[in-house]
Design a protein around this motif. Structure first.
Motif, short mmCIF file in Angstrom:
data_model
loop_
_atom_site.label_atom_id
_atom_site.label_comp_id
_atom_site.label_asym_id
_atom_site.label_seq_id
_atom_site.Cartn_x
_atom_site.Cartn_y
_atom_site.Cartn_z
N LEU A 202 -0.60 6.66 16.13
CA LEU A 202 0.56 6.64 17.22
C LEU A 202 1.01 8.14 16.89
N ASP A 203 1.95 8.71 17.71
CA ASP A 203 2.68 10.09 17.50
C ASP A 203 3.75 9.94 16.41
N PRO A 204 3.74 10.90 15.50
CA PRO A 204 4.82 10.45 14.38
C PRO A 204 6.05 10.27 14.68
N SER A 205 6.53 10.65 16.07
CA SER A 205 7.87 10.35 16.24
C SER A 205 8.01 8.86 16.61
N GLN A 206 7.01 8.24 17.16
CA GLN A 206 6.62 6.97 17.29
C GLN A 206 6.87 6.04 16.17
N VAL A 207 6.56 6.54 15.14
CA VAL A 207 6.26 5.80 13.81
C VAL A 207 7.93 6.18 13.38
N VAL A 208 8.51 7.26 13.20
CA VAL A 208 9.79 7.34 13.03
C VAL A 208 10.90 6.32 13.37
N ALA A 209 10.50 6.01 14.93
CA ALA A 209 11.49 5.30 15.76
C ALA A 209 11.09 3.57 15.12
N LEU A 210 10.06 3.35 14.79
CA LEU A 210 9.78 2.09 14.19
C LEU A 210 10.08 1.81 13.10
N VAL A 211 10.08 2.79 12.16
CA VAL A 211 10.59 2.74 10.84
C VAL A 211 12.14 2.72 10.76
N ASP A 212 12.74 3.61 11.79
CA ASP A 212 14.38 3.41 11.91
C ASP A 212 14.68 2.08 12.37
N GLY A 213 14.10 1.44 13.21
CA GLY A 213 14.51 0.01 13.68
C GLY A 213 14.30 -0.92 12.62
N VAL B 219 0.86 -1.37 -0.11
CA VAL B 219 0.00 0.14 0.06
C VAL B 219 0.85 1.24 -0.03
N ARG B 220 2.20 1.02 0.39
CA ARG B 220 3.13 2.22 0.20
C ARG B 220 2.87 3.30 1.03
N PRO B 221 2.59 3.28 2.11
CA PRO B 221 2.04 4.43 3.02
C PRO B 221 3.17 5.13 3.51
N THR B 222 2.92 6.45 3.47
CA THR B 222 3.91 7.40 3.97
C THR B 222 3.80 7.39 5.56
N GLN B 223 4.97 8.02 6.30
CA GLN B 223 5.12 8.03 7.63
C GLN B 223 3.89 8.70 8.14
N ARG B 224 3.56 9.59 7.71
CA ARG B 224 2.24 10.47 8.32
C ARG B 224 1.04 9.46 8.28
N GLU B 225 0.76 8.72 7.02
CA GLU B 225 -0.33 7.93 7.07
C GLU B 225 -0.25 6.51 8.05
N LEU B 226 1.08 6.31 8.33
CA LEU B 226 0.98 5.21 9.29
C LEU B 226 0.64 5.81 10.69
N ALA B 227 1.13 6.94 10.88
CA ALA B 227 0.97 7.64 12.39
C ALA B 227 -0.62 7.57 12.39
N GLU B 228 -1.03 8.23 11.54
CA GLU B 228 -2.76 8.47 11.35
C GLU B 228 -3.55 6.98 11.61
N PHE B 229 -3.08 6.10 10.72
CA PHE B 229 -3.94 4.82 10.78
C PHE B 229 -3.65 3.79 11.94
N LEU B 230 -2.37 3.82 12.68
CA LEU B 230 -2.08 3.29 13.73
C LEU B 230 -2.32 3.91 15.02
#
Length: 155
Positions: free
Chosen positions: A76-87, A63-74
């Motif tokens: 989560l705070d965008p900073s949490q998504v950044v940390a998850l994606v970074d990991g 579905v090729r989500p953006t990090q913003r879309e991930l944050a909204e859908f899940l």
């Protein structure tokens, strides 16, 4: 015996019969806590937790989500998504790629290793779900999923 002629339930049964046990918000929160604990335990063998599994699942689903879309859908705070994606990126399970529709944004895509790990982790997650829902008929399982979708996506 109690004054009304019945024995009083003890321990966990006493609390299970409380007014709180009939509260839908409490029941959803308790079910969430139980399922998250079981899912995290099963996903640990894959080096994942429920949140990182969720990000990997969406990346592997094309579905090729953006990090913003991930944050909204899940939710989560965008900073949490950044940390998850970074990991996940550090483990070479996902890649950030330029969004062809908006060159200013990045989309998340699973690598081949990420897709393979997701497939194995998904089996573990499904086994946990089936174990938790063992007392529920397949029809009730599907109805529960429909009701939860209505609550999770009200629009």
């Amino acid at each position: 015996m109690s004054p009304i002629g019945k024995t009083r339930p003890t321990g966990r049964d006493r609390l299970r019969d409380s007014v709180l046990a009939g509260d839908l918000s409490f029941l959803l929160a308790r079910a969430n806590a139980l399922t998250l604990a079981a899912a995290n335990a099963a996903l640990a063998e894959h080096g994942l937790k429920a949140r990182s599994y969720s990000v990997l699942a969406l990346a592997a689903d094309d579905v090729r989500p953006t990090q913003r879309e991930l944050a909204e859908f899940l939710r989560l705070d965008p900073s949490q998504v950044v940390a998850l994606v970074d990991g996940l990126e550090k483990r070479q399970l996902v890649e950030r790629r330029t969004d062809p529709a908006d060159r200013r944004a990045n989309v998340l895509v699973a690598t081949d290793a990420g897709r393979a790990l997701f497939a194995r982790a998904q089996e573990s997650a499904r086994a946990v779900e089936l174990g938790l829902l063992a007392a529920v008929t397949p029809e009730d399982h599907e109805r529960l999923a429909q009701l939860l979708r209505l609550l999770a996506f009200p629009e």
